[in-house]
Design an enzyme around this catalytic site. Structure first.
Site, PDB file in Angstrom:
ATOM      1  N   HIS A  75       0.841  -1.199   0.000  1.00  0.00           N
ATOM      2  CA  HIS A  75       0.000   0.000   0.000  1.00  0.00           C
ATOM      3  C   HIS A  75       0.878   1.252   0.000  1.00  0.00           C
ATOM      4  O   HIS A  75       2.110   1.170  -0.144  1.00  0.00           O
ATOM      5  CB  HIS A  75      -0.996  -0.024   1.164  1.00  0.00           C
ATOM      6  N   HIS A 123       4.225   1.358   2.037  1.00  0.00           N
ATOM      7  CA  HIS A 123       5.350   0.628   1.435  1.00  0.00           C
ATOM      8  C   HIS A 123       5.879   1.395   0.225  1.00  0.00           C
ATOM      9  O   HIS A 123       7.089   1.490   0.010  1.00  0.00           O
ATOM     10  CB  HIS A 123       4.915  -0.771   0.984  1.00  0.00           C
ATOM     11  N   CYS A 159       2.965 -11.373  21.719  1.00  0.00           N
ATOM     12  CA  CYS A 159       1.973 -10.844  20.767  1.00  0.00           C
ATOM     13  C   CYS A 159       2.258 -11.457  19.410  1.00  0.00           C
ATOM     14  O   CYS A 159       3.356 -11.281  18.860  1.00  0.00           O
ATOM     15  CB  CYS A 159       2.047  -9.317  20.692  1.00  0.00           C
ATOM     16  N   CYS A 198       3.025  -8.826  16.585  1.00  0.00           N
ATOM     17  CA  CYS A 198       4.387  -8.268  16.572  1.00  0.00           C
ATOM     18  C   CYS A 198       5.438  -9.367  16.492  1.00  0.00           C
ATOM     19  O   CYS A 198       6.611  -9.090  16.255  1.00  0.00           O
ATOM     20  CB  CYS A 198       4.667  -7.481  17.853  1.00  0.00           C
ATOM     21  N   CYS A 255      -1.048  -5.287  24.080  1.00  0.00           N
ATOM     22  CA  CYS A 255       0.076  -4.950  23.207  1.00  0.00           C
ATOM     23  C   CYS A 255      -0.110  -3.506  22.736  1.00  0.00           C
ATOM     24  O   CYS A 255      -1.183  -3.159  22.232  1.00  0.00           O
ATOM     25  CB  CYS A 255       0.094  -5.898  22.007  1.00  0.00           C
ATOM     26  N   HIS A 298      -0.978  -3.522  18.765  1.00  0.00           N
ATOM     27  CA  HIS A 298      -2.169  -4.184  18.224  1.00  0.00           C
ATOM     28  C   HIS A 298      -3.382  -4.120  19.141  1.00  0.00           C
ATOM     29  O   HIS A 298      -4.467  -4.548  18.762  1.00  0.00           O
ATOM     30  CB  HIS A 298      -1.849  -5.651  17.882  1.00  0.00           C
ATOM     31  N   LYS A 349      -3.536   6.004  11.300  1.00  0.00           N
ATOM     32  CA  LYS A 349      -2.566   5.257  10.495  1.00  0.00           C
ATOM     33  C   LYS A 349      -3.331   4.357   9.527  1.00  0.00           C
ATOM     34  O   LYS A 349      -4.346   3.769   9.883  1.00  0.00           O
ATOM     35  CB  LYS A 349      -1.675   4.406  11.407  1.00  0.00           C
ATOM     36  N   LYS A 406      -5.116  -2.139   6.883  1.00  0.00           N
ATOM     37  CA  LYS A 406      -6.061  -2.920   6.107  1.00  0.00           C
ATOM     38  C   LYS A 406      -7.354  -3.101   6.899  1.00  0.00           C
ATOM     39  O   LYS A 406      -8.452  -3.000   6.361  1.00  0.00           O
ATOM     40  CB  LYS A 406      -5.425  -4.281   5.815  1.00  0.00           C
TER      41      LYS A 406
HETATM   42  O1  ME8 Z   1       7.800  -4.244   9.549  1.00  0.00           O
HETATM   43  N1  ME8 Z   1       3.267   5.226   6.646  1.00  0.00           N
HETATM   44  O2  ME8 Z   1       7.265  -5.048   7.451  1.00  0.00           O
HETATM   45  P1  ME8 Z   1       5.933  -4.242   7.096  1.00  0.00           P
HETATM   46  C1  ME8 Z   1       4.550   5.180   6.265  1.00  0.00           C
HETATM   47  N2  ME8 Z   1       8.931  -7.067   7.768  1.00  0.00           N
HETATM   48  N3  ME8 Z   1       5.225   4.034   6.039  1.00  0.00           N
HETATM   49  C2  ME8 Z   1       4.563   2.887   6.214  1.00  0.00           C
HETATM   50  C3  ME8 Z   1       3.212   2.865   6.614  1.00  0.00           C
HETATM   51  C4  ME8 Z   1       2.559   4.112   6.831  1.00  0.00           C
HETATM   52  N4  ME8 Z   1       1.295   4.210   7.185  1.00  0.00           N
HETATM   53  N5  ME8 Z   1       2.841   1.583   6.707  1.00  0.00           N
HETATM   54  C5  ME8 Z   1       3.924   0.820   6.357  1.00  0.00           C
HETATM   55  C6  ME8 Z   1       7.982  -5.016   8.616  1.00  0.00           C
HETATM   56  N6  ME8 Z   1       4.970   1.609   6.048  1.00  0.00           N
HETATM   57  C7  ME8 Z   1       9.142  -5.990   8.659  1.00  0.00           C
HETATM   58  C8  ME8 Z   1      10.412  -5.250   8.342  1.00  0.00           C
HETATM   59  S1  ME8 Z   1      13.048  -5.175   7.938  1.00  0.00           S
HETATM   60  C9  ME8 Z   1      14.367  -6.147   8.281  1.00  0.00           C
HETATM   61  C10 ME8 Z   1      11.653  -6.076   8.418  1.00  0.00           C
HETATM   62  C11 ME8 Z   1       6.304   1.160   5.590  1.00  0.00           C
HETATM   63  O3  ME8 Z   1       5.384  -4.884   5.863  1.00  0.00           O
HETATM   64  C12 ME8 Z   1       7.400   1.664   6.506  1.00  0.00           C
HETATM   65  O4  ME8 Z   1       8.607   1.608   5.826  1.00  0.00           O
HETATM   66  O5  ME8 Z   1       5.070  -4.126   8.275  1.00  0.00           O
HETATM   67  C13 ME8 Z   1       7.380   0.635   7.610  1.00  0.00           C
HETATM   68  O6  ME8 Z   1       8.531   0.648   8.422  1.00  0.00           O
HETATM   69  C14 ME8 Z   1       7.254  -0.615   6.787  1.00  0.00           C
HETATM   70  O7  ME8 Z   1       6.369  -0.243   5.700  1.00  0.00           O
HETATM   71  C15 ME8 Z   1       6.693  -1.795   7.560  1.00  0.00           C
HETATM   72  O8  ME8 Z   1       6.494  -2.829   6.665  1.00  0.00           O
END
Ligand code: ME8
Length: 669
Positions: free
Chosen positions: A18, A21, A126, A129, A143, A146, A296, A299
């Site tokens: 989304h 990302h 959790c 997390c 948590c 969540h 924030k 989904k």
């Molecule tokens: O945490 N605003 O993956 P994830 C800005 N797999 N950026 C956002 C956002 C938002 N509302 N939502 C998501 C993970 N992001 C782990 C990471 S790394 C070794 C492992 C972006 O799919 C932002 O970069 O939950 C956030 O840190 C990341 O997506 C979290 O992605």
């Protein structure tokens, strides 16, 4: 040769990509392109995080096997990036054999060094997390992320002796002020580390509970905790231990993450690196959240913004520009189509688009569409000299700010030049010079404008690559003269006169047409334009396209009706010193300040709409003029005792301040 290595988080494959990302990945892309254009040897990594409970549960819900499911969702990420013009050099998946090999080798290394031990642990787990929480960390027993009650789990596991490296980490962060940036996150990490002893980190899961993970090399009854596995992707992708890339790029590694994963990146990761005998990374660049209606995106709340829809509707480059310009890196920002449309119309259609249209069509009219030769600099006017200086300063500021992840400020610095160019057209009136037959001076004016436009186009390449190349082509300096990404930006803040007189230009430029809001429901499910709630940006006029009109036009606004002196005397204006400032917790446009107005009760709280123009830390210590007897008013839950006076200059905002420091509380009359 200077080098640069940038990574995004590897995204979980439990949901499709989304806006959040897309944002981090577009930022990484802009940084990678910027460094390539500055002549750095650059490597850019993104990928997907595919192990752990969360993924098994998501696969189960879809009736799929984890491997089949991760292949499919990882594919969605991989396929999205080219559509957003992302220029990553590698895409890593944690289920790949190359990664498994590295994780096992590093686990063994740390185990052999004595930093991993076996023990029993009970904690609040959790599943969202995928981590244990201590009693202290829970909020009302839930948590904090969540808001669900974690399960108490007691089991035997392997632990990483993180606590052993706590003191080193504190010292490292203190000695390297920009290790974690912006500063607010550095302070957050330091206070977390200094608030108490760091717990050791549980880095295994018994196979009786989870099998979807990388087996521990020293105990086949366990798999690796997903974070210990995931973080290592950043070194796997450099072909550690033997690959040439590891030696070249690890010393200059920089990570991009949002604040949700600050702790794993700022605490787990550096201590893991140290235990494994690696140098720490160079910078952790932490950004805030994109919010939709102050919440924030998630989904489950159904307020997810689809990046491809936005890029398809408004154009990919304008969408990329908006994301980088709108969010002050580090702070939260609100996403709305209203803000997007206002920004695109003001900055791209009005400022930049008009500039190109005007100057190209004037060059066609006055010089047959060919770059004229300027006069010798000795014959220039002050206007020309000022413009050249503005161009070099704006480029230098852009380069400096962009390189240290202050994208919105970097773009604002470039826009000072864009707006300066529009003003220069008005001030030097080429049409009059043409009428007067002053071809020599006209040639200088048009040459200076075109040379500056070339600089603007080049600097926009990291943000809007396709539009930048089109602008350059319109200026007769197409990428056939050498790709922008091989060092073409380097030196642009010092050099002048690259555009060759005689170069043929395009007759017109229609790059950034005005955009309209669709009357369809917005991404947040609310009404589009004309809906019940007018967008904040339009309400205060800040982002309305009209607000960005040249200052000359604003100055022509009708004067307000006359008032008596007594009316004016009712306003109590005081000089105050900002002693504290922070982002309003609930509104990304507002800053909460404590302003010392010399009053007995101490500083007063004032809330102002300054966040778009100033970082809170930039306000601290400044003297400002406060309307001190304004009735207190609540702004998003915080009472503001007065108002700070500021003046809008085009799209920039300037604070009113005394010419020399005065004692706080002095009356303005
Ligand atoms: O945490 N605003 O993956 P994830 C800005 N797999 N950026 C956002 C956002 C938002 N509302 N939502 C998501 C993970 N992001 C782990 C990471 S790394 C070794 C492992 C972006 O799919 C932002 O970069 O939950 C956030 O840190 C990341 O997506 C979290 O992605």
């Amino acid at each position: 040769m200077q080098r640069f290595y940038i990574t995004t988080p590897i995204y979980y494959v439990n949901a499709k990509p989304h806006l959040g990302h897309a944002y981090t990945t577009i930022v990484a892309d802009a940084l990678a392109r910027f460094h390539r254009a500055m002549g750095f040897e650059t490597r850019f990594l993104t990928g997907t995080d595919e192990h752990g409970d969360k993924i098994v549960q998501a696969a189960g819900k879809n009736g799929e096997q984890p491997q089949e499911y991760t292949d499919r969702i990882s594919g969605l990420f991989r396929d999205l990036w080219p559509e957003l013009n992302i220029s990553n050099d590698d895409f890593i998946r944690t289920t790949e054999p190359r990664h498994k090999k590295v994780v096992q080798a590093i686990l063994q290394k740390v185990y052999d060094s004595g930093d991993i031990y076996f023990g029993e642990y009970g904690g609040h787990y959790c599943y969202g997390c995928e981590r244990f929480y201590t009693e202290k960390e829970l909020e009302d027993g839930l948590c904090p992320q969540h808001k669900v009650k974690p399960e108490f789990i007691q089991e035997k596991n392997y632990f990483f002796r993180m606590s052993r490296h706590q003191q080193w980490l504190i010292e490292h962060i203190k000695a390297n002020p920009d290790f974690v940036r912006p500063e607010r996150y550095r302070n957050e990490v330091l206070s977390l580390l200094e608030s108490g002893a760091l717990d050791d980190l549980c880095i295994s899961r018994p196979k009786t509970r989870l099998t979807w993970g990388i087996e521990l090399p020293f105990d086949t009854d366990y798999v690796t905790y997903v974070w210990f596995d995931a973080l290592l992707n950043y070194v796997t992708a450099l072909d550690w231990p033997d690959g040439e890339n590891f030696g070249k790029f690890w010393p200059v590694a920089q990570h991009l993450v949002a604040k949700d994963i600050l702790k794993p990146h700022a605490v787990f990761w550096p201590t893991m690196l140290r235990a494994a005998g690696f140098e720490p990374y160079r910078h952790l660049n932490v950004h805030g959240y994109w919010l939709v209606k102050d919440t924030k995106m998630s989904k489950s709340l159904g307020n997810v913004v689809e990046p491809l829809d936005m890029a398809r509707h408004y154009g990919l480059d304008p969408f990329r520009y908006f994301l980088l310009r709108e969010m002050h890196y580090g702070n939260d920002a609100s996403f709305s189509e209203e803000a997007l449309v206002a920004r695109l119309n003001a900055d791209l259609a009005n400022d930049l688009g008009n500039l190109f249209n005007r100057v190209l069509s004037m060059t066609r009219k006055y010089f047959g569409g060919v770059v004229p030769a300027p006069q010798d600099e000795a014959d220039w006017t002050d206007l020309d000299r000022d413009l050249k200086e503005l161009a070099l300063t704006s480029c230098a500021n852009f380069q400096q700010l962009f390189g240290c992840v202050r994208f919105s400020y970097g773009l604002e610095a470039l826009w000072e030049l864009v707006r300066g160019l529009n003003k220069h057209v008005d001030a030097s009136a080429p049409w009059t010079l043409f009428k007067q037959g002053d071809t020599a001076r006209l040639g200088t004016v048009m040459y200076c404008l075109l040379e500056c436009m070339r600089k603007v186009a080049l600097h926009l390449w990291p943000v809007m690559p396709e539009s930048s190349e089109k602008m350059l082509a319109q200026l007769g300096v197409g990428v056939e003269h050498g790709a922008v990404d091989s060092g073409r930006l380097a030196g642009e803040a010092e050099t002048w006169g690259v555009l060759a007189p005689g170069t043929a230009l395009s007759a017109t430029s229609q790059l950034f047409p005005r955009v309209e809001l669709e009357a369809a429901p917005g991404p947040d499910g609310t009404d589009g334009p004309g809906g019940a709630e007018a967008p904040a940006a339009a309400k205060d006029g800040r982002k309305d396209a009209k607000a960005a009109a040249p200052v000359e036009e604003a100055a022509k606004a009708e004067p307000a009706p006359e008032i008596e002196y007594e009316d004016f005397a009712k306003v109590d204006l005081r000089v105050g010193t900002v002693v504290a400032a922070e982002q309003h917790p609930k509104a990304d446009r507002l800053i909460r300040m404590d302003i010392d107005c010399g009053e007995e009760g101490g500083p007063r709280q004032v809330v102002g709409g300054l966040a778009e123009h100033f970082a809170p830390e930039d306000l601290i210590g400044r003297q400002v003029v406060v309307v001190a007897n304004l009735k207190p008013r609540k702004l998003r839950g915080l009472t503001s005792h007065g108002m700070v006076l500021a003046v809008r200059d085009g799209e920039a905002m300037r604070l009113l301040t005394p010419s020399e420091p005065v004692n706080p509380g002095r009356k303005v009359s």
